[in-house]
Design an enzyme around this catalytic site. Structure first.
Site, short mmCIF file in Angstrom:
data_model
loop_
_atom_site.label_atom_id
_atom_site.label_comp_id
_atom_site.label_asym_id
_atom_site.label_seq_id
_atom_site.Cartn_x
_atom_site.Cartn_y
_atom_site.Cartn_z
N GLU A 38 0.85 -1.19 0.00
CA GLU A 38 0.00 0.00 0.00
C GLU A 38 0.89 1.25 0.00
O GLU A 38 1.76 1.37 0.85
CB GLU A 38 -0.93 0.00 1.21
CG GLU A 38 -1.69 1.28 1.45
CD GLU A 38 -2.54 1.71 0.26
OE1 GLU A 38 -2.32 2.83 -0.24
OE2 GLU A 38 -3.40 0.91 -0.16
N GLY A 44 -7.72 2.73 2.72
CA GLY A 44 -8.05 3.28 1.42
C GLY A 44 -9.06 4.40 1.43
O GLY A 44 -9.27 5.08 2.45
N ASP A 316 -12.88 -1.29 -6.79
CA ASP A 316 -13.24 -0.30 -7.80
C ASP A 316 -12.58 -0.50 -9.15
O ASP A 316 -12.92 0.19 -10.12
CB ASP A 316 -12.91 1.11 -7.29
CG ASP A 316 -13.82 1.55 -6.16
OD1 ASP A 316 -14.72 0.76 -5.79
OD2 ASP A 316 -13.64 2.67 -5.65
N ALA A 326 -18.07 -0.41 -0.92
CA ALA A 326 -17.15 -1.03 0.02
C ALA A 326 -17.63 -2.40 0.46
O ALA A 326 -16.85 -3.36 0.54
CB ALA A 326 -16.94 -0.11 1.22
N HIS A 469 -45.01 -2.91 15.67
CA HIS A 469 -45.83 -1.71 15.49
C HIS A 469 -45.72 -0.85 16.75
O HIS A 469 -45.80 -1.36 17.86
CB HIS A 469 -47.29 -2.11 15.26
CG HIS A 469 -48.23 -0.94 15.27
ND1 HIS A 469 -48.38 -0.12 14.17
CD2 HIS A 469 -49.04 -0.45 16.25
CE1 HIS A 469 -49.27 0.83 14.47
NE2 HIS A 469 -49.69 0.65 15.73
#
Length: 491
Positions: A38, A44, A316, A326, A469
């Site tokens: 990275e 990221g 991506d 994601a 409810h």
């Protein structure tokens, strides 16, 4: 290289965003040796420039809106004296950093070796990482380099007057007025945020409705909710010119009727989509090439494997039907890691991946739109219920709706997967094909519908389950009751 060579590994992942780190974590949990390269920060775009910081800011916007609602609708005499922007930013950044440290810690615990540096392919099994040298991956390489905001030709972002979604997150303060270009999820969310913070907002979208990839009724109800909040929505309109001023921009917009409108704003926020990042990756060195849009398409969608055996793609970089979301990339990471480990794994059913826009009102959808179902030639039943028809919907007062699309009797439930998942029930008659929600907090309501669509349930299957409810979710239950012929409050 030997088995003990630190630069020999089983799996090498390029990119530490959601798709990359999920692949690395799952592969490591299966006993594989994993290196993750990275060049920026682990987590990221989603963690540092997208999902997490933007949703933190949208939560602050909800608080501001809640105070206004308390005063104007409920008689609670509360006011917002001022906004401490640095404090908001500090809280947002603290949340991001805690998540960042958490992901980094998970990778360490799992035994994933994280290498900081720009990576480029040098062959079908080799990668060079700047500052760390050459690596060999015995089982495979995973491309997870993500995306960046797109800009229009001739329109450069200066970070002050013309900004991308990245710039808007890290601006020094808030503008008094903003023109948002793009009515997809990112543009709608930023338009909503800035309006909550007091800005005059104009939202321009070239398509005929907001969220053009969603059901037509979703776009219609969303536009109604945004206009009710004072946002000017111009669909079917095109930006034809911009002029940079000392204190903002002057934009020219052509309307569907051909009129030329001049709109002045302190900030022009460009949100026209995201582009895959492949620069410096040297795809050709491994025998790969991006398509004309910059995506790296898999040759086998059931394994997300490219035309080069052993090189997989997640996140991506994938073209449609992948969604650039994601949570979809988490599923892609699991699939690829299990494939590289030699385990059977189900392909990602993209039609069953939920899609959420965190504006006010929110939208949430899963499955086919009505138009998509009809385009497939399916015989369908459609039922729509306004949230305002429920007591809890009246309490919230934001409008909205539930819309369900189901296959009619004798019609199949195939959602048109481009691969086989080998699931016998895909052709089940009367299956629910799509669910679409607009309203307050519907992002927290979509999980039920995801299971309904993903498991090909029929309306009658859902109708037997009792919804609490008063809740907003009972509108979902009532919609299915009606499709099953058992409706109480609509017929």
């Amino acid at each position: 290289m030997s088995e003990t060579d630190p630069n020999t590994t089983d799996v090498l992942v390029i990119g530490g965003g959601t798709g990359g780190y999920s692949t690395a974590l799952r592969a490591a949990s299966l006993g594989l040796r994993v290196v993750l390269a990275e060049r920026d920060l682990i987590g990221g775009t989603c963690l540092h420039r997208g999902c997490i910081p933007s949703k933190a800011m949208l939560h602050a916007a909800e608080l501001v809106d809640g105070i206004a609602e308390a005063r104007e609708r409920w008689g609670v005499k509360a006011t917002v004296d001022s906004l401490d922007w640095p404090a908001l930013v500090a809280t947002r950044d603290g949340i991001v950093e805690r998540n960042h440290q958490g992901v980094a810690g998970h990778l360490r615990t799992a035994g994933v070796r994280v290498v900081k540096g720009t990576a480029r392919l040098t062959g079908p099994r080799t990668v060079h990482v700047e500052g760390a040298g050459e690596f060999t991956a015995r089982r495979g390489i995973v491309l997870a380099t993500g995306s960046r905001p797109r800009l229009l030709p001739g329109l450069a972002a200066d970070g002050r007057r013309v900004v991308t979604s990245d710039d808007a997150l890290f601006a020094a303060g808030l503008p008094a007025s903003v023109l948002v270009l793009g009515g997809g999820a990112i543009g709608v969310e930023y338009a909503s945020f800035h309006r909550s913070m007091g800005a005059e907002v104009t939202l321009v979208e070239t398509a005929g409705r907001l969220l053009p990839l969603e059901d037509e009724d979703v776009g219609r109800h969303l536009a109604r909710g945004l206009k009710k909040r004072g946002i000017t929505v111009r669909t079917g309109s095109t930006l034809t010119g911009t002029e940079l001023l000392a204190d903002g921009v002057r934009a020219t917009v052509r309307t569907p009727k051909g009129e030329e409108l001049v709109i002045g704003a302190e900030r022009l926020l460009v949100a026209v989509g995201r582009a895959p990042v492949t620069d410096g990756l040297d795809l050709a060195a491994a025998g790969l090439a991006a398509d004309e849009r910059g995506f790296v398409a898999p040759a086998d969608w059931s394994r997300l494997e490219t035309s080069v055996p052993g090189i997989h793609v997640v996140g991506d970089l994938l073209p449609p039907p992948s969604l650039g979301l994601a949570h979809a990339s988490f599923a892609e990471g699991l699939l690829v890691a299990e494939t590289l480990a030699g385990l059977p794994s189900r392909a990602v059913d993209y039609a069953a991946v939920p899609r959420v826009t965190y504006s006010s009102p929110q939208t949430a959808s899963v499955g086919l739109t009505e138009a998509e179902a009809r385009a497939r030639g399916l015989d369908i039943k459609v039922n729509t219920m306004p949230l305002a028809a429920t007591a809890k919907g009246m309490v919230h007062g934001q409008g909205g709706m539930v819309k369900v699309i189901a296959a009619a009797d004798g019609a199949g439930g195939d959602r048109g997967l481009p691969w086989s998942n080998d699931v016998e029930s895909l052709g089940k008659t009367g299956a629910v094909l799509g669910v679409h929600l607009v309203g307050p907090q519907v992002s927290e309501m979509i999980a039920e519908s995801q299971l309904i669509v993903g498991w090909d349930a029929e309306p009658a299957d859902v109708a037997q389950h009792i919804h609490a409810h008063p809740t907003l979710s009972e509108a979902v239950g009532e919609t299915f009751l009606t499709l099953a012929g058992r409706g109480l409050h609509q017929h």
